[in-house]
Scaffold this motif. Sequence first.
Motif, PDB file in Angstrom:
ATOM      1  N   UNK A 283      -0.852 -24.587 -11.131  1.00 16.98           N
ATOM      2  CA  UNK A 283      -0.707 -25.353  -9.899  1.00 16.98           C
ATOM      3  C   UNK A 283       0.150 -24.604  -8.873  1.00 16.98           C
ATOM      4  N   UNK A 284       0.312 -25.239  -7.710  1.00 14.91           N
ATOM      5  CA  UNK A 284       1.022 -24.610  -6.599  1.00 14.91           C
ATOM      6  C   UNK A 284       2.199 -25.468  -6.144  1.00 14.91           C
ATOM      7  N   UNK A 285       3.144 -24.813  -5.509  1.00 14.58           N
ATOM      8  CA  UNK A 285       4.273 -25.472  -4.851  1.00 14.58           C
ATOM      9  C   UNK A 285       4.619 -24.702  -3.594  1.00 14.58           C
ATOM     10  N   UNK A 286       5.175 -25.409  -2.631  1.00 10.77           N
ATOM     11  CA  UNK A 286       5.653 -24.767  -1.410  1.00 10.77           C
ATOM     12  C   UNK A 286       7.106 -25.142  -1.198  1.00 10.77           C
ATOM     13  N   UNK A 287       7.953 -24.125  -1.156  1.00  7.36           N
ATOM     14  CA  UNK A 287       9.367 -24.328  -0.893  1.00  7.36           C
ATOM     15  C   UNK A 287       9.661 -24.083   0.590  1.00  7.36           C
TER      16      UNK A 287
ATOM     17  N   UNK B 269      -0.742 -20.340  -8.560  1.00  9.15           N
ATOM     18  CA  UNK B 269      -0.971 -19.897  -9.942  1.00  9.15           C
ATOM     19  C   UNK B 269       0.333 -19.805 -10.722  1.00  9.15           C
ATOM     20  N   UNK B 270       1.099 -20.863 -10.649  1.00  9.73           N
ATOM     21  CA  UNK B 270       2.413 -20.849 -11.281  1.00  9.73           C
ATOM     22  C   UNK B 270       2.301 -20.758 -12.799  1.00  9.73           C
ATOM     23  N   UNK B 271       3.274 -20.057 -13.368  1.00  6.20           N
ATOM     24  CA  UNK B 271       3.328 -19.828 -14.807  1.00  6.20           C
ATOM     25  C   UNK B 271       4.623 -20.406 -15.365  1.00  6.20           C
ATOM     26  N   UNK B 272       4.648 -20.715 -16.653  1.00  6.31           N
ATOM     27  CA  UNK B 272       5.904 -21.226 -17.227  1.00  6.31           C
ATOM     28  C   UNK B 272       7.088 -20.285 -17.001  1.00  6.31           C
ATOM     29  N   UNK B 273       6.837 -18.994 -16.960  1.00  6.56           N
ATOM     30  CA  UNK B 273       7.924 -18.044 -16.735  1.00  6.56           C
ATOM     31  C   UNK B 273       8.443 -18.048 -15.304  1.00  6.56           C
ATOM     32  N   UNK B 274       7.797 -18.792 -14.424  1.00  8.05           N
ATOM     33  CA  UNK B 274       8.319 -18.961 -13.064  1.00  8.05           C
ATOM     34  C   UNK B 274       9.374 -20.067 -13.005  1.00  8.05           C
ATOM     35  N   UNK B 275       9.576 -20.757 -14.101  1.00  6.81           N
ATOM     36  CA  UNK B 275      10.584 -21.810 -14.151  1.00  6.81           C
ATOM     37  C   UNK B 275      11.966 -21.230 -13.895  1.00  6.81           C
ATOM     38  N   UNK B 276      12.644 -21.787 -12.896  1.00  9.19           N
ATOM     39  CA  UNK B 276      13.960 -21.273 -12.498  1.00  9.19           C
ATOM     40  C   UNK B 276      14.513 -22.146 -11.390  1.00  9.19           C
TER      41      UNK B 276
END
Length: 121
Positions: free
Chosen positions: A16-20, A84-91
Motif C-alpha cells: 500500500x501507499x502513504x503520503x507524509x 509499494x511499502x514493505x515491512x522494512x519501511x516501518x520506522x
Amino acid sequence: QVQLVESGGGLVQPGESLRLSCAASGSIFSIYAMGWFRQAPGKQRELVATITTGGSTNYADSMKGRFTISRDNAKNTVYLQMNSLKPEDTAVYYCNADLTPRGWSRRRDYWGQGTQVTVSS
C-alpha cells in the motif's frame, strides 16, 4: 522559533501507499532544503530523501523508484509519497529543514517530532 509539523503516518499493509507532509513555520528567513529521514527500532537514523528549493532531489538507494519527494515552496511544505511499502519501511519518519532563521546569518538544521509509519499485514 521555527516549527516543523509532520502528518500522514499510520498503519498500512504491504504494497500500500502513504503520503507524509511536513510544514515549516515560524521565524524563517529562507529555506535551502527540506527532507525526510527515518529511524527503525534499534537502528540509526538514515536518509530517505531531500529536496532543495530549486528542486534538486537526493534519495537513498533503497527508496529510489518507490518514494517520491516533492515540495511547495510557497507553503514551506515538503511531501513524501511512499508507494509499494514493505515491512522494512516501518520506522519513525522525521522531517528535516536546512534553513536560515530570521535574524541569523547562517543556516541550521531543524527537526520535526516524527511520525510513525508501520507496514504490517
